[in-house]
Design an enzyme around this catalytic site. Structure first.
Site, short mmCIF file in Angstrom:
data_model
loop_
_atom_site.label_atom_id
_atom_site.label_comp_id
_atom_site.label_asym_id
_atom_site.label_seq_id
_atom_site.Cartn_x
_atom_site.Cartn_y
_atom_site.Cartn_z
N TRP A 75 0.87 -1.18 0.00
CA TRP A 75 0.00 0.00 0.00
C TRP A 75 0.91 1.24 0.00
O TRP A 75 1.75 1.37 0.91
CB TRP A 75 -0.87 -0.03 1.26
N ASP A 97 -0.24 -5.59 9.45
CA ASP A 97 -1.28 -4.61 9.16
C ASP A 97 -2.53 -5.37 8.71
O ASP A 97 -2.55 -6.00 7.65
CB ASP A 97 -0.79 -3.68 8.04
N LYS A 136 -12.99 -0.81 6.71
CA LYS A 136 -13.59 -1.59 5.62
C LYS A 136 -14.62 -2.58 6.14
O LYS A 136 -15.69 -2.71 5.57
CB LYS A 136 -12.51 -2.35 4.84
C1 LIG Z 1 -3.25 -2.07 3.69
C2 LIG Z 1 -3.94 -0.95 4.39
N1 LIG Z 1 -3.57 -0.65 5.63
C3 LIG Z 1 -4.15 0.36 6.31
C4 LIG Z 1 -5.14 1.12 5.74
C5 LIG Z 1 -5.68 2.26 6.55
O1 LIG Z 1 -7.01 2.26 6.79
P1 LIG Z 1 -7.72 3.44 7.58
O2 LIG Z 1 -8.65 4.07 6.61
O3 LIG Z 1 -8.43 2.74 8.69
O4 LIG Z 1 -6.70 4.38 8.07
C6 LIG Z 1 -5.56 0.83 4.44
C7 LIG Z 1 -6.59 1.66 3.79
O5 LIG Z 1 -6.80 1.66 2.62
C8 LIG Z 1 -4.94 -0.23 3.75
O6 LIG Z 1 -5.30 -0.55 2.50
#
Ligand SMILES: Cc1ncc(COP(=O)(O)O)c(C=O)c1O
Length: 397
Positions: free
Chosen positions: A130, A211, A246
């Site tokens: 990401w 994560d 999500k």
């Molecule tokens: C792999 C990954 N980690 C963390 C997050 C962070 O999510 P949040 O919106 O809860 O900060 C995302 C969001 O797209 C993600 O895809």
């Protein structure tokens, strides 16, 4: 003072979103932005969340500050969601969770605490990952080292190259792993690969930083937690950032948590106090609303059953769009094999198209995809699947 600042380039996804908004074609499709959409192309509030909000309206008696660690009941229930109610780590005294502003806030708090424990520690990050992992975690002081993760040609995890690289990780370094539904590739570690990485972590002395942003969107709430639960069983130390953005659809409510597993209960208390001190320096307390909703849902039998049913619907809809798209475009003039889309998990996969093909999809057909060719499968629905499939086949001629 501000005259010294240089303009900052726009995040490519935000630029793509802006172009999509301005496109007046009725047939346009956005496969770029990373939020779930239902079959009508909406990102609705889940019914279980709406019900919890109605209850909260009655129950909530104050908007006074909450503690720096957030809502204790939420923290407990998140632990049970992550590990399953009977996991032995929960009674060990070696585990602490604090609420954080989304998965992003959790990742940053975790990174800051690790930097306090071991200044300049290196973080090994799979390629690709990401994109926001790099500024979010690197910004806390980590030196980022890359390890190979995904082979763009075979559309599989590059297991040999990954394991070879992880065999070089020195004791005390951190290794970032995606708990499930890998973003951007959709290629998840098998249970066997998780086991092998745990073996290596024990052998080498590195510490996984997991994560988990999509629990329940891959194979199921328990199945998606295999790596987290197994590593908590086997490893002396572990850090886990989790998000409710999500799986509860709570994106803007910024609901997440950071969990530390330490060698001893005494260390766990110290680490939790350090995490709270980090939070105090950045934002003081996490936002309450999303966490109170999650806590209500997880603590109530009926609400939880409703939420799990909705989450199952989300998961199966994504899986069915994966299958439909892969089957529809499998017969193409370029002879490209798209079967990986069917096998991969969560919201994302790489289509594997080149820049010219992606530009043609956008300009000629109004289909918006980021330059890596990562698509959000949840942007596909029964109204646009045929148009999308035909358009992809056209650009492959
Ligand atoms: C792999 C990954 N980690 C963390 C997050 C962070 O999510 P949040 O919106 O809860 O900060 C995302 C969001 O797209 C993600 O895809």
């Amino acid at each position: 003072m501000f005259e010294s600042l240089k303009p900052v380039g726009m995040d490519p996804i935000l630029g793509l979103m802006a172009a999509f908004r301005e496109d007046i074609r009725a047939t346009k499709i956005d496969l770029g932005v990373g939020v779930y959409q239902d079959d009508r192309g909406r990102t609705p509030v889940m019914a279980s969340v709406k019900e919890a909000e109605a209850q909260l309206m009655e129950l909530e008696t104050t908007k006074s500050y909450q503690g720096i660690a957030g809502d204790p009941e939420y923290n407990q229930r998140i632990l049970q969601l992550l590990f399953g109610a009977g996991h032995s780590i929960l009674d060990s005294g070696r585990i602490k969770t604090i609420q954080a502003p989304g998965g992003s806030g959790a990742l940053r708090v975790g990174a800051e605490v690790i930097q306090r424990a071991r200044p300049g520690a290196k973080l090994w990050v799979g390629v690709p990952t990401w994109p926001n992992h790099i500024p979010l975690l690197g910004g806390a002081g980590f030196e980022i080292v890359e390890y190979p993760y995904y082979n763009l040609n075979s559309h599989q995890i590059d297991t040999d190259a990954m394991m070879d690289a992880l065999r070089q990780v020195p004791a005390g370094d951190m290794v970032l792993l995606h708990g499930c539904c890998h973003n951007p590739t959709g290629a998840d570690l098998s249970n066997q690969q998780w086991d092998q990485i745990a073996d290596l972590a024990l052998e080498r002395g590195f510490i996984p930083y997991i994560d988990t942003a999509y629990q329940g969107l891959g194979d199921g709430l328990d199945e998606d937690a295999y790596g987290v639960r197994m590593m908590a069983d086997r490893l002396p130390e572990l850090v886990i950032a989790s998000s409710c953005s999500k799986n509860f659809g709570l994106y803007r409510e910024r609901t997440g948590s950071i969990t530390f597993i330490t060698e001893t209960p005494e260390q766990a208390d110290i680490v939790a106090a350090q995490a709270m001190s980090v939070a105090r320096q950045i934002y003081s307390m996490p936002p309450a609303h999303g966490a109170l909703l999650v806590s209500l849902i997880l603590g109530d039998k009926q609400l939880r059953a409703n939420w799990e049913a909705e989450l199952t619907e989300v998961r199966t809809r994504i899986q069915s769009m994966r299958s439909l798209l892969a089957d529809n475009i499998q017969q193409n003039a370029a002879g490209i094999d798209f079967s990986h889309i069917k096998q991969q998990k969560g919201m994302f996969s790489f289509l594997g198209l080149n820049t010219a093909q992606l530009d043609q999809l956008r300009d000629e057909f109004g289909i918006y995809i980021v330059s890596s060719s990562r698509v959000n499968l949840a942007g596909i629905n029964s109204s646009n699947i045929d148009y999308l499939s035909d358009s992809i086949i056209s650009v492959l001629k």
